[in-house]
Motif scaffolding. Structure first.
Motif, PDB file in Angstrom:
ATOM      1  N   ASN A 244       3.204 -14.395  -9.941  1.00 45.14           N
ATOM      2  CA  ASN A 244       4.331 -13.462  -9.921  1.00 45.14           C
ATOM      3  C   ASN A 244       5.659 -14.215 -10.067  1.00 45.14           C
ATOM      4  O   ASN A 244       5.773 -15.390  -9.703  1.00 45.14           O
ATOM      5  N   HIS A 261      18.660  -8.132 -10.703  1.00 37.43           N
ATOM      6  CA  HIS A 261      17.542  -8.587 -11.532  1.00 37.43           C
ATOM      7  C   HIS A 261      17.891  -8.344 -12.991  1.00 37.43           C
ATOM      8  O   HIS A 261      18.187  -7.203 -13.382  1.00 37.43           O
ATOM      9  N   ASP A 275       4.123  -4.876 -10.232  1.00 36.08           N
ATOM     10  CA  ASP A 275       4.330  -4.443  -8.851  1.00 36.08           C
ATOM     11  C   ASP A 275       5.174  -5.451  -8.079  1.00 36.08           C
ATOM     12  O   ASP A 275       5.103  -6.656  -8.324  1.00 36.08           O
ATOM     13  N   ASP A 276       5.949  -4.946  -7.105  1.00 37.42           N
ATOM     14  CA  ASP A 276       6.619  -5.837  -6.165  1.00 37.42           C
ATOM     15  C   ASP A 276       5.657  -6.149  -5.030  1.00 37.42           C
ATOM     16  O   ASP A 276       4.906  -5.287  -4.563  1.00 37.42           O
ATOM     17  N   ILE A 278       5.792  -8.412  -1.349  1.00 36.23           N
ATOM     18  CA  ILE A 278       6.605  -9.180  -0.410  1.00 36.23           C
ATOM     19  C   ILE A 278       5.703  -9.698   0.701  1.00 36.23           C
ATOM     20  O   ILE A 278       5.149  -8.930   1.494  1.00 36.23           O
ATOM     21  N   HIS A 290       3.535  -3.966  -0.487  1.00 35.21           N
ATOM     22  CA  HIS A 290       3.001  -3.974  -1.853  1.00 35.21           C
ATOM     23  C   HIS A 290       3.468  -2.703  -2.537  1.00 35.21           C
ATOM     24  O   HIS A 290       3.253  -1.596  -2.041  1.00 35.21           O
ATOM     25  N   GLY A 294       7.925  -1.992 -11.281  1.00 31.03           N
ATOM     26  CA  GLY A 294       9.271  -2.539 -11.265  1.00 31.03           C
ATOM     27  C   GLY A 294      10.325  -1.497 -10.996  1.00 31.03           C
ATOM     28  O   GLY A 294      11.199  -1.667 -10.139  1.00 31.03           O
ATOM     29  N   TYR A 297      10.276  -0.340  -7.389  1.00 33.30           N
ATOM     30  CA  TYR A 297      10.989  -1.203  -6.446  1.00 33.30           C
ATOM     31  C   TYR A 297      12.485  -0.942  -6.499  1.00 33.30           C
ATOM     32  O   TYR A 297      13.161  -0.943  -5.468  1.00 33.30           O
ATOM     33  N   VAL A 344       9.410 -13.091  -1.712  1.00 35.28           N
ATOM     34  CA  VAL A 344       9.624 -11.819  -2.407  1.00 35.28           C
ATOM     35  C   VAL A 344       9.296 -12.036  -3.874  1.00 35.28           C
ATOM     36  O   VAL A 344       9.890 -12.912  -4.523  1.00 35.28           O
ATOM     37  N   THR A 345       8.337 -11.266  -4.403  1.00 38.26           N
ATOM     38  CA  THR A 345       7.868 -11.493  -5.770  1.00 38.26           C
ATOM     39  C   THR A 345       7.760 -10.184  -6.537  1.00 38.26           C
ATOM     40  O   THR A 345       7.715  -9.093  -5.953  1.00 38.26           O
ATOM     41  N   LEU A 346       7.685 -10.308  -7.868  1.00 44.75           N
ATOM     42  CA  LEU A 346       7.539  -9.153  -8.757  1.00 44.75           C
ATOM     43  C   LEU A 346       6.701  -9.589  -9.954  1.00 44.75           C
ATOM     44  O   LEU A 346       6.969 -10.629 -10.569  1.00 44.75           O
ATOM     45  N   SER A 360      17.368 -13.654 -11.518  1.00 44.08           N
ATOM     46  CA  SER A 360      17.669 -12.808 -10.358  1.00 44.08           C
ATOM     47  C   SER A 360      18.524 -13.580  -9.373  1.00 44.08           C
ATOM     48  O   SER A 360      18.495 -14.810  -9.314  1.00 44.08           O
TER      49      SER A 360
END
Length: 456
Positions: A244, A261, A275-276, A278, A290, A294, A297, A344-346, A360
Motif C-alpha cells: 500500500n 492527497h 481501500d484505506d 490504518i 479498514h 479511495g 476515505y 496510515v495506508t491507501l 501526500s
C-alpha cells in the motif's frame, strides 16, 4: 456547575471564556516603516520566520509568496518599482517575467518544537498548505484555506494566499524556517499569530503538531498499463496491506488528524479503487480501521465530486484538469488515536495494481521525540506536468542593421535590468535577515512584558 469544560470545547464560545494569555504576532512587516513588507530568501538560503520562547501556542499562519523568473528586460527597474513583483501582464511590454511553475515544490517549510533537533514538520511549502502538484486552486476547509485569483486558478506556480488554523502548542520553543532549494529568489509575506501562556502545558497531556510530505512516482503497481481498473484481471485477494501507499508511519502516542492527497492518474480510468487501511498499535491483520475505497476515505462516493466541505472534499478535480486530483480528509472531529504507533495506508488501485504519481501530506499530533523526517531531493519533488516547447530560434540571416541593433539592445538591456534586480534582491535579503533577528528580540520583549504584567 462549572462551565469551563463547555467553553473550552466549543469553537464559537472559546473567546467568551476568560483565560490568562497574551496574543502576539511575528510577521514580515517592514520595520523601517516603509512598505517593503516581504522577506527575500535567496537560492540556497534558509530563513527563520519565527523563534519564540514558550510556553505558548501558534494559532494561525497566513502566507503569501512568489518566485519570479526574469524572461526579458522590463521598462521599470526593480529598484524604482517599490513592489516585490511586477503584477503587469507580459503582453503590455512593460515587463517580461513569470512565476517558476515548480517553486511550490522547491521551497520547503520546517517547524521545530521544544528541544527537537530535527524538524517536526517537513514539507514543500505548497503541499503543506494543500496546494498539490504546485498547481494553484481555491478551496476552503476548517483547518486550511487557499485563496486564488481567477487568472491564477489551476495554473502551475500560480499566486495564492494560504491560511492554516491548526493549533500548534509548545512548552519551550517554537521555530519555523523556510528553505529555498530553487534557483530563483523567493518572496515571502507572512503572519504567525500565537498565544503566550504563563505556565507550561502538562507534559503528560501535551501533544505536538507534526506534518510530513511523501511521494511515490510511480506507485509500485503490478499490472501492465492496459489492465483496466475494475476489470476481471484486477480481482485478486488483498488481505495483508503489503505494498500500500504509506501516508503516515510513526511511533509514539498521539492522534492522526488527516491528510491532503495528490494524484496524477495516467490510465484515463479511475485512480481511487484502493481501500484505506490504518494499522494502530499492535495491529496485524485486519487493521483497526479498514475502508472500502479511495473516495470513501475522502468522505465522498461514486468517485470524487467537485466540492469542498469543512472536513473532506476536492481541491482539484480530474474533470477540470484531466488526470489530476487533489483531495483532503480532516479527522478533527474524529481523531485517529494511537498509543505506541500508527501506519496510515491507501491502496493504489485494488490490490495495488496501478502505477500513478501519488504524493501526500500527513498531519498528526504526538509525543516528543517525534520521528526523524526526511524529504526527497528537489528533482524528485518536481510536479509532473505537460510541457509546451517553444521552437528553436532560427539562425540569424539576412537581418537588417536595425534588426541587428535591436537584438543587441535587448541583450544589453537584459544585462542592466538583471544587475539592477540582483542588487535590489540582495539589499532586500540583507534587510530580511536583520528583520528575522529583530523578530526574535521583539518576541522576547513581548513575553517579558506579559510575564511582568502578571505580577502587578
Amino acid at each position: 456547575m462549572s462551565t469551563t469544560a463547555f467553553l473550552d470545547g466549543d469553537l464559537m464560545s472559546a473567546a467568551a471564556q476568560r483565560k490568562v494569555a497574551r496574543s502576539a504576532r511575528i510577521s514580515s512587516w517592514d520595520q523601517s516603516g516603509l512598505n517593503e513588507d516581504a522577506f527575500i530568501v535567496q537560492p540556497g538560503e534558509t530563513a527563520t520566520l519565527c523563534d519564540i520562547e514558550g510556553p505558548g501556542k501558534i494559532t494561525h499562519l497566513w502566507f503569501v509568496q512568489a518566485c519570479r523568473r526574469i524572461l526579458g528586460p522590463g521598462l521599470i527597474p526593480y529598484s524604482k518599482s517599490g513592489v516585490a513583483m511586477m503584477e503587469i501582464h507580459n503582453a503590455l511590454g512593460l515587463n517580461f517575467e513569470d512565476n517558476d511553475p515548480d517553486y511550490y515544490r522547491k521551497v520547503i517549510i520546517k517547524m521545530y518544537w521544544d528541544d527537537s533537533e530535527t524538524p517536526n514538520v517537513l514539507a514543500p511549502i505548497g503541499d503543506f498548505f494543500c496546494l498539490g502538484h504546485s498547481m494553484a486552486a481555491n478551496f476552503q476547509s476548517m483547518p486550511f484555506t487557499v485563496s486564488v485569483k481567477p487568472s491564477e486558478e489551476k495554473k502551475f506556480g500560480g499566486n495564492a494566499a494560504f491560511n492554516c488554523y491548526v493549533p500548534m502548542p509548545f512548552n519551550k520553543r517554537a521555530r519555523i524556517e523556510i528553505e529555498n532549494q530553487g534557483e530563483n529568489a523567493y518572496i515571502q509575506y507572512f503572519y504567525i499569530d500565537y498565544e503566550l501562556r504563563p505556565a507550561p502545558f502538562d507534559p503528560s497531556e501535551i501533544l505536538y503538531f507534526h506534518a510530513h510530505w511523501r511521494r511515490e512516482n510511480p506507485t509500485k503497481g503490478w499490472a501492465p498499463d492496459d489492465v483496466q481498473t475494475n476489470s476481471l484481471e484486477t480481482q485478486v485477494p488483498a488481505l495483508d496491506g503489503k505494498g500500500n501507499y504509506t501516508i503516515l508511519e510513526t511511533e509514539g502516542a498521539g492522534a492522526y488528524i488527516g491528510c491532503n492527497h495528490s494524484v496524477l492518474h495516467f490510465q484515463n480510468t479511475w485512480w481511487g479503487e484502493g481501500d484505506d487501511m490504518i494499522f494502530i498499535d499492535d495491529d496485524k491483520w485486519p487493521p483497526s480501521m479498514h475502508g472500502t475505497g479511495g473516495e470513501d476515505y475522502f468522505s465522498q462516493g461514486w468517485g470524487m465530486q467537485k466540492n469542498a466541505y469543512p472536513f473532506a472534499g476536492t481541491i482539484i478535480h480530474e474533470d477540470d484538469v484531466p488526470g489530476y486530483q487533489v483531495s483532503y480528509r480532516w479527522h478533527l472531529p474524529d481523531p485517529v488515536r494511537f498509543n505506541s504507533k500508527i501506519k496510515v495506508t491507501l491502496e493504489h488501485g485494488h490490490a495495488n495494481h496501478l502505477r500513478d504519481d501519488w504524493s501526500s501530506t500527513a498531519y498528526w499530533y504526538q509525543t516528543l521525540p517525534g520521528p526523524k523526517l526526511d524529504i526527497l531531493p528537489v528533482d524528485e519533488r518536481l510536479p509532473t506536468k505537460p510541457e509546451i516547447k517553444q521552437p528553436e530560434s532560427p539562425a540569424p540571416q539576412n537581418l537588417t542593421q536595425l534588426q541587428i541593433a535591436n537584438i543587441k539592445q535587448r541583450d544589453e538591456r537584459m544585462k542592466a535590468f538583471v544587475e539592477d534586480r540582483n542588487k535590489w534582491l540582495e539589499r532586500r535579503a540583507i534587510a530580511s535577515r536583520e528583520r528575522a533577528r529583530n523578530n526574535i528580540e521583539i518576541a522576547k520583549d513581548i513575553k517579558r512584558r506579559f510575564m511582568e504584567s502578571l505580577k502587578e
